[in-house]
Design a protein around this motif. Sequence first.
Motif, PDB file in Angstrom:
ATOM      1  N   THR A  21       0.832  -1.204   0.000  1.00 55.08           N
ATOM      2  CA  THR A  21       0.000   0.000   0.000  1.00 55.08           C
ATOM      3  C   THR A  21       0.869   1.257   0.000  1.00 55.08           C
ATOM      4  O   THR A  21       0.594   2.214  -0.738  1.00 55.08           O
ATOM      5  N   ALA A  22       1.937   1.249   0.797  1.00 53.32           N
ATOM      6  CA  ALA A  22       2.824   2.414   0.862  1.00 53.32           C
ATOM      7  C   ALA A  22       3.555   2.618  -0.458  1.00 53.32           C
ATOM      8  O   ALA A  22       3.754   3.760  -0.904  1.00 53.32           O
ATOM      9  N   MET A  23       3.963   1.532  -1.100  1.00 51.92           N
ATOM     10  CA  MET A  23       4.630   1.662  -2.391  1.00 51.92           C
ATOM     11  C   MET A  23       3.673   2.213  -3.448  1.00 51.92           C
ATOM     12  O   MET A  23       4.041   3.082  -4.254  1.00 51.92           O
ATOM     13  N   ARG A  24       2.438   1.731  -3.432  1.00 50.99           N
ATOM     14  CA  ARG A  24       1.438   2.245  -4.373  1.00 50.99           C
ATOM     15  C   ARG A  24       1.190   3.731  -4.152  1.00 50.99           C
ATOM     16  O   ARG A  24       1.005   4.494  -5.105  1.00 50.99           O
ATOM     17  N   ALA A  25       1.187   4.146  -2.898  1.00 58.42           N
ATOM     18  CA  ALA A  25       0.981   5.563  -2.600  1.00 58.42           C
ATOM     19  C   ALA A  25       2.138   6.396  -3.143  1.00 58.42           C
ATOM     20  O   ALA A  25       1.930   7.499  -3.681  1.00 58.42           O
ATOM     21  N   ALA A  26       3.354   5.884  -3.007  1.00 61.03           N
ATOM     22  CA  ALA A  26       4.516   6.588  -3.548  1.00 61.03           C
ATOM     23  C   ALA A  26       4.437   6.692  -5.067  1.00 61.03           C
ATOM     24  O   ALA A  26       4.780   7.730  -5.659  1.00 61.03           O
ATOM     25  N   MET A  27       3.955   5.654  -5.710  1.00 66.41           N
ATOM     26  CA  MET A  27       3.801   5.674  -7.155  1.00 66.41           C
ATOM     27  C   MET A  27       2.755   6.706  -7.581  1.00 66.41           C
ATOM     28  O   MET A  27       2.955   7.465  -8.542  1.00 66.41           O
ATOM     29  N   GLN A  28       1.659   6.738  -6.851  1.00 65.73           N
ATOM     30  CA  GLN A  28       0.585   7.668  -7.192  1.00 65.73           C
ATOM     31  C   GLN A  28       1.029   9.125  -7.038  1.00 65.73           C
ATOM     32  O   GLN A  28       0.617   9.995  -7.812  1.00 65.73           O
ATOM     33  N   ALA A  29       1.881   9.362  -6.053  1.00 68.11           N
ATOM     34  CA  ALA A  29       2.293  10.741  -5.755  1.00 68.11           C
ATOM     35  C   ALA A  29       3.522  11.180  -6.554  1.00 68.11           C
ATOM     36  O   ALA A  29       3.966  12.326  -6.414  1.00 68.11           O
ATOM     37  N   ALA A  30       4.073  10.304  -7.392  1.00 60.93           N
ATOM     38  CA  ALA A  30       5.337  10.602  -8.062  1.00 60.93           C
ATOM     39  C   ALA A  30       5.225  11.788  -9.018  1.00 60.93           C
ATOM     40  O   ALA A  30       4.282  11.885  -9.802  1.00 60.93           O
ATOM     41  N   ALA A  31       6.213  12.669  -8.945  1.00 59.67           N
ATOM     42  CA  ALA A  31       6.359  13.720  -9.954  1.00 59.67           C
ATOM     43  C   ALA A  31       6.938  13.092 -11.213  1.00 59.67           C
ATOM     44  O   ALA A  31       7.867  12.293 -11.144  1.00 59.67           O
ATOM     45  N   VAL A  32       6.387  13.432 -12.376  1.00 63.16           N
ATOM     46  CA  VAL A  32       6.812  12.786 -13.612  1.00 63.16           C
ATOM     47  C   VAL A  32       7.133  13.813 -14.698  1.00 63.16           C
ATOM     48  O   VAL A  32       6.738  14.979 -14.631  1.00 63.16           O
ATOM     49  N   GLY A  33       7.865  13.349 -15.693  1.00 61.92           N
ATOM     50  CA  GLY A  33       8.180  14.115 -16.889  1.00 61.92           C
ATOM     51  C   GLY A  33       8.465  13.124 -17.993  1.00 61.92           C
ATOM     52  O   GLY A  33       8.212  11.924 -17.840  1.00 61.92           O
ATOM     53  N   ASP A  34       9.024  13.592 -19.089  1.00 66.35           N
ATOM     54  CA  ASP A  34       9.342  12.706 -20.213  1.00 66.35           C
ATOM     55  C   ASP A  34      10.783  12.230 -20.053  1.00 66.35           C
ATOM     56  O   ASP A  34      11.731  12.981 -20.274  1.00 66.35           O
ATOM     57  N   ASP A  35      10.940  10.954 -19.695  1.00 62.48           N
ATOM     58  CA  ASP A  35      12.281  10.449 -19.385  1.00 62.48           C
ATOM     59  C   ASP A  35      13.174  10.366 -20.609  1.00 62.48           C
ATOM     60  O   ASP A  35      14.398  10.456 -20.488  1.00 62.48           O
ATOM     61  N   VAL A  36      12.608  10.179 -21.807  1.00 64.54           N
ATOM     62  CA  VAL A  36      13.438  10.137 -23.003  1.00 64.54           C
ATOM     63  C   VAL A  36      14.167  11.476 -23.187  1.00 64.54           C
ATOM     64  O   VAL A  36      15.307  11.520 -23.646  1.00 64.54           O
ATOM     65  N   TYR A  37      13.503  12.568 -22.797  1.00 66.08           N
ATOM     66  CA  TYR A  37      14.139  13.880 -22.815  1.00 66.08           C
ATOM     67  C   TYR A  37      14.982  14.134 -21.561  1.00 66.08           C
ATOM     68  O   TYR A  37      15.596  15.195 -21.441  1.00 66.08           O
ATOM     69  N   GLY A  38      14.968  13.191 -20.624  1.00 71.72           N
ATOM     70  CA  GLY A  38      15.689  13.378 -19.371  1.00 71.72           C
ATOM     71  C   GLY A  38      14.961  14.263 -18.387  1.00 71.72           C
ATOM     72  O   GLY A  38      15.574  14.792 -17.448  1.00 71.72           O
ATOM     73  N   ASP A  39      13.642  14.422 -18.581  1.00 67.76           N
ATOM     74  CA  ASP A  39      12.860  15.392 -17.803  1.00 67.76           C
ATOM     75  C   ASP A  39      12.114  14.799 -16.616  1.00 67.76           C
ATOM     76  O   ASP A  39      11.419  15.542 -15.920  1.00 67.76           O
ATOM     77  N   ASP A  40      12.202  13.484 -16.417  1.00 64.87           N
ATOM     78  CA  ASP A  40      11.410  12.897 -15.331  1.00 64.87           C
ATOM     79  C   ASP A  40      12.194  12.991 -14.023  1.00 64.87           C
ATOM     80  O   ASP A  40      13.218  12.315 -13.851  1.00 64.87           O
ATOM     81  N   PRO A  41      11.738  13.808 -13.070  1.00 63.94           N
ATOM     82  CA  PRO A  41      12.516  14.018 -11.848  1.00 63.94           C
ATOM     83  C   PRO A  41      12.629  12.768 -10.975  1.00 63.94           C
ATOM     84  O   PRO A  41      13.641  12.577 -10.294  1.00 63.94           O
ATOM     85  N   THR A  42      11.610  11.928 -11.002  1.00 67.83           N
ATOM     86  CA  THR A  42      11.650  10.730 -10.159  1.00 67.83           C
ATOM     87  C   THR A  42      12.595   9.692 -10.740  1.00 67.83           C
ATOM     88  O   THR A  42      13.343   9.028 -10.013  1.00 67.83           O
ATOM     89  N   VAL A  43      12.602   9.538 -12.052  1.00 66.40           N
ATOM     90  CA  VAL A  43      13.578   8.645 -12.693  1.00 66.40           C
ATOM     91  C   VAL A  43      14.996   9.154 -12.429  1.00 66.40           C
ATOM     92  O   VAL A  43      15.898   8.380 -12.076  1.00 66.40           O
ATOM     93  N   ASN A  44      15.187  10.461 -12.592  1.00 66.26           N
ATOM     94  CA  ASN A  44      16.514  11.033 -12.351  1.00 66.26           C
ATOM     95  C   ASN A  44      16.962  10.783 -10.917  1.00 66.26           C
ATOM     96  O   ASN A  44      18.137  10.461 -10.665  1.00 66.26           O
ATOM     97  N   ARG A  45      16.046  10.918  -9.993  1.00 61.30           N
ATOM     98  CA  ARG A  45      16.382  10.679  -8.580  1.00 61.30           C
ATOM     99  C   ARG A  45      16.735   9.211  -8.338  1.00 61.30           C
ATOM    100  O   ARG A  45      17.704   8.908  -7.629  1.00 61.30           O
TER     101      ARG A  45
END
Length: 346
Positions: A21-45
């Motif tokens: 449940t906690a992991m799902r909540a983290a997924m739902q709250a994730a800040a996102v961007g376009d990772d192919v452009y390198g813009d996804d802050p959560t992927v970068n983190r």
Amino acid sequence: MTIMSEHWIDLRSDTVTQPSTAMRAAMQAAAVGDDVYGDDPTVNRLQEVTAEMFGFEAALFAPSGTQSNLIALMLHCGRGDEYLVGQDAHTYKYEGGGAAVLGSIQPQPIANQLDGSLALADIAAYIKPDDMHFARTRLLTLENTIGGKVLGPDYMREATRFARARGLATHLDGARICNAAVKQGISMVDAVAGFDSLSVCLSKGLGAPVGSVLCGSKDFIEQGKRWRKMLGGGMRQAGILAAAGLYALEHNVARLADDHVNAARLASGIGEIAGLTVATPQTNIFYVEVPPGACDALRATLARARIRATVGPRTRLVTHLDISAVDVERIIAVFTAFFNDWRAPQ
């Protein structure tokens, strides 16, 4: 007698875990961007955290361990090159021959020792001479854990030094490297010291639903982005998935010790059953030698008890975060009841 379980217990792999449940909540709250452009802050983190955790300059998020391993192989080796690999290693045996099919890279399999290692003498024997008749040996790949067995830091240090002295790069399939580090009580940095690249799986014992991270030098990872895109791994708002990986790294590493304890208890309990040979687990994976004549009936009995397992003469059992100590006792009871009633055909 069938001992019923209130829920399904899945012993097939540690890839079957469900996000908490906690992991799902983290997924739902994730800040996102376009990772192919390198813009996804959560992927970068996620990439920054993983690189730092394992002592590398940079990292790259990929959909699977198969892809992150393949990217590494295609970066280290060119068309017509060769990598040295264990006969039982995932990158040779269980990834569809991708290095050969997609990378035109020749695998040179080497027999694994009983402890999962590759003997240095065997590695030396398979390095090809500089001769146009042979593929060019470029890379040594190791896996830790392998079949649940832990390769210790002394061996890893010797193997990587040996490879470097022979002009080879080194890659570690660390799908379960966190299990190895926790078992040995060493840091992640120490567990992977000496390797040029590393693949870490988030969707096995760490419990994320998907994803793997490739670690290496900054230049290595920059080149890896091109191969990831070519292989279809360039995802867009991937931060939703990366958030699960971050949660896994922050919350699910130390608890791997619980899976090791549960595996030890399960092996001990099943090992008391006459007629079964059970290997002593080092981490969360072990094997049970089951009489061939019992396999079909055992498989059916486990299914009726709501237990999933890949039953065969050599049955692999895997513990993970969705298997509790209570579940372990239930599994032991089902195995015990079955073999108390089963008799080998005369």
